[in-house]
Design a protein around this motif. Structure first.
Motif, PDB file in Angstrom:
ATOM      1  N   LEU A 150       0.806  -1.217   0.000  1.00 23.96           N
ATOM      2  CA  LEU A 150       0.000   0.000   0.000  1.00 23.96           C
ATOM      3  C   LEU A 150       0.844   1.273   0.000  1.00 23.96           C
ATOM      4  N   SER A 151       2.154   1.131  -0.048  1.00 16.28           N
ATOM      5  CA  SER A 151       3.048   2.272   0.027  1.00 16.28           C
ATOM      6  C   SER A 151       2.809   3.324  -1.055  1.00 16.28           C
ATOM      7  N   PRO A 152       2.571   2.958  -2.315  1.00 16.66           N
ATOM      8  CA  PRO A 152       2.309   4.007  -3.309  1.00 16.66           C
ATOM      9  C   PRO A 152       1.096   4.872  -2.964  1.00 16.66           C
ATOM     10  N   LEU A 153       0.040   4.253  -2.446  1.00 15.14           N
ATOM     11  CA  LEU A 153      -1.140   5.030  -2.068  1.00 15.14           C
ATOM     12  C   LEU A 153      -0.878   5.878  -0.828  1.00 15.14           C
ATOM     13  N   GLU A 154      -0.091   5.354   0.085  1.00 16.92           N
ATOM     14  CA  GLU A 154       0.286   6.114   1.283  1.00 16.92           C
ATOM     15  C   GLU A 154       1.119   7.333   0.888  1.00 16.92           C
ATOM     16  N   ARG A 155       2.042   7.129  -0.023  1.00 16.97           N
ATOM     17  CA  ARG A 155       2.892   8.231  -0.506  1.00 16.97           C
ATOM     18  C   ARG A 155       2.048   9.285  -1.203  1.00 16.97           C
ATOM     19  N   LEU A 156       1.091   8.849  -2.005  1.00 15.06           N
ATOM     20  CA  LEU A 156       0.191   9.771  -2.685  1.00 15.06           C
ATOM     21  C   LEU A 156      -0.629  10.573  -1.683  1.00 15.06           C
ATOM     22  N   LYS A 157      -1.084   9.929  -0.636  1.00 15.55           N
ATOM     23  CA  LYS A 157      -1.856  10.608   0.399  1.00 15.55           C
ATOM     24  C   LYS A 157      -1.024  11.690   1.076  1.00 15.55           C
ATOM     25  N   ILE A 158       0.210  11.363   1.400  1.00 11.52           N
ATOM     26  CA  ILE A 158       1.086  12.327   2.076  1.00 11.52           C
ATOM     27  C   ILE A 158       1.393  13.503   1.162  1.00 11.52           C
ATOM     28  N   ILE A 159       1.670  13.236  -0.108  1.00 15.49           N
ATOM     29  CA  ILE A 159       1.928  14.322  -1.060  1.00 15.49           C
ATOM     30  C   ILE A 159       0.692  15.205  -1.191  1.00 15.49           C
ATOM     31  N   HIS A 160      -0.457  14.583  -1.254  1.00 15.66           N
ATOM     32  CA  HIS A 160      -1.699  15.343  -1.385  1.00 15.66           C
ATOM     33  C   HIS A 160      -1.937  16.208  -0.149  1.00 15.66           C
ATOM     34  N   GLN A 161      -1.634  15.697   1.028  1.00 12.82           N
ATOM     35  CA  GLN A 161      -1.836  16.459   2.257  1.00 12.82           C
ATOM     36  C   GLN A 161      -0.864  17.623   2.381  1.00 12.82           C
ATOM     37  N   THR A 162       0.336  17.455   1.874  1.00 14.87           N
ATOM     38  CA  THR A 162       1.346  18.493   2.062  1.00 14.87           C
ATOM     39  C   THR A 162       1.556  19.363   0.832  1.00 14.87           C
ATOM     40  N   ALA A 163       0.917  19.056  -0.282  1.00 13.48           N
ATOM     41  CA  ALA A 163       1.147  19.798  -1.525  1.00 13.48           C
ATOM     42  C   ALA A 163       0.719  21.252  -1.398  1.00 13.48           C
ATOM     43  N   SER A 164      -0.301  21.541  -0.635  1.00 18.61           N
ATOM     44  CA  SER A 164      -0.760  22.917  -0.505  1.00 18.61           C
ATOM     45  C   SER A 164       0.186  23.759   0.354  1.00 18.61           C
TER      46      SER A 164
END
Length: 102
Positions: free
Chosen positions: A32-46
């Motif tokens: 599940l690491s790719p989805l976890e990484r995507l979640k973190i990027i999405h949370q911090t992208a702003s």
């Protein structure tokens, strides 16, 4: 009832259950690491104005393709080691304590 007939969990069985739960937790976290990484990027992208790529307006497949485009396959697994250690210990301790208390 004899002592040998009681339903107790031995030390060897606890260790096997701990290792099995740790292995299962590590494998699931890695998958599940790719989805976890995507979640973190999405949370911090702003938080950052100049990201190397923008995932906020993308679908999940498009965002995963952007990660691959800019960072390669290793980009999916950034920070995975610390998450695997955290999840492995958490899942193993939770399962073993549940089986022991039960």
């Amino acid at each position: 009832m004899k002592h040998s007939e009681t339903n107790t969990i031995g030390t060897k069985e606890i260790i096997y259950r701990f290792l099995g739960a740790a292995l299962a937790g590590g494998i699931s976290e890695t998958l599940l690491s790719p989805l976890e990484r995507l979640k973190i990027i999405h949370q911090t992208a702003s938080m950052f104005e100049k990201n190397s790529f923008t995932v906020l307006d993308k679908s999940v497949p498009s965002a995963l393709n952007l990660i691959y485009k800019y960072e390669g396959i290793r980009g999916y697994f950034k920070g995975n080691f610390t998450n695997v250690i955290r999840i492995t210990l958490f899942v193993a301790l939770r399962l073993c304590s549940f089986d022991y208390i039960k």
